[in-house]
Design an enzyme around this catalytic site. Structure first.
Site, PDB file in Angstrom:
ATOM      1  CB  SER A  75      -0.945  -0.041   1.204  1.00  0.00           C
ATOM      2  OG  SER A  75      -1.970   0.904   1.080  1.00  0.00           O
ATOM      3  CG  ASP A 134      -4.110  -2.732   0.482  1.00  0.00           C
ATOM      4  OD1 ASP A 134      -2.885  -2.916   0.579  1.00  0.00           O
ATOM      5  OD2 ASP A 134      -4.745  -2.003   1.255  1.00  0.00           O
TER       6      ASP A 134
END
Length: 254
Positions: free
Chosen positions: A41, A166
């Site tokens: 991320s 993610d």
């Protein structure tokens, strides 16, 4: 004695990930140079920038012009067309454009410093660590975008023909992938409290000789340690270390 291989693993945290730039500055001031970077991320974005040899001043300049409105733009058309069936709340374009601006068409093999980016395969729900030998060489911008694509908030991205999201969903620090590449792993977590069962080590004053670090020891430099066989997806071998903000502060004071 040769210097150890040091991995810097940067965790997720949304816009709080800008704080990782401060960690890089603290390590630079302490003359600690990672030999491999990893992250997921927002941590993947900063780790990739460091592996791409972006200067701290350049990172700070980019961070200064980022704000929630510029990166997170509601996908009005998608919501009007698909309603609750829309892939995401926000448009992908702003973040994709930022990744292309910073990394261009460079692939992992183009980087001077090795990089591992953590993502999750949408179809198989398996963790994928781009930058490792097990996966093909891909564009850094593609992997970083996908690693930032939080489910429901940003649409997943294609990386090497695989739809990914993610990396923080399964492996926010890519420890399992990066541990074999280093003797010492410094991991930075921006949110949450220390998991139960983690051993906390004392905060030593960094050893120096003539302004330089004179010894390298996991017991000296690790803020906390994952006991063997614990931690996210850990194995019985390899280092398991993490770092708190006090560590960076101690380095700066050192």
């Amino acid at each position: 004695m040769s210097k150890p291989r040091i991995a810097l693993a940067l965790g997720s945290g949304g816009l709080r990930g800008i704080a990782h730039v401060g960690v890089l500055r603290a390590l630079a001031e302490a003359e600690i140079q990672p030999t491999v970077y990893a992250g997921s991320s927002a941590g993947a974005l900063v780790a990739a920038a460091a592996a791409h040899d972006l200067s701290l001043s350049e990172m700070e300049s980019i961070a200064a012009r980022l704000h929630r409105k510029s990166l997170f733009q509601i996908d009005v058309l998608g919501l009007l067309r698909y309603g609750m069936g829309a892939l995401s709340l926000y448009r992908s374009a702003p973040l994709r454009e930022l990744c292309v601006e910073v990394f261009g068409t460079h692939t992992f093999q183009d980087l001077r410093t090795p990089l591992v980016v953590s993502t999750v395969d949408v179809q198989s729900s398996a963790a994928l660590w781009w930058g490792t030998a097990a996966l093909p060489d891909v564009r850094v911008a593609d992997a970083v975008y996908a690693s930032c694509a939080m489910p429901g908030l940003l649409p997943p991205g294609l990386v090497g023909g695989r739809l990914c999201m993610d990396g923080g969903v399964l492996d926010p620090l890519a420890l399992q992938a990066v541990a074999p590449l280093a003797d010492l792993v410094i991991a930075v977590v921006l949110e949450g409290s220390a998991p139960a069962g983690r051993e906390t080590l004392p905060w030593p004053r960094p050893p120096r000789s003539g302004g330089r670090l004179k010894q390298w020891s996991p017991a000296t430099w690790a803020a906390t340690r994952w006991p063997t066989g614990t931690g996210p997806r850990s194995s019985s071998s390899g280092p398991r270390f993490t770092m708190r903000t006090q560590f960076a502060e101690e380095i700066q004071r050192g």
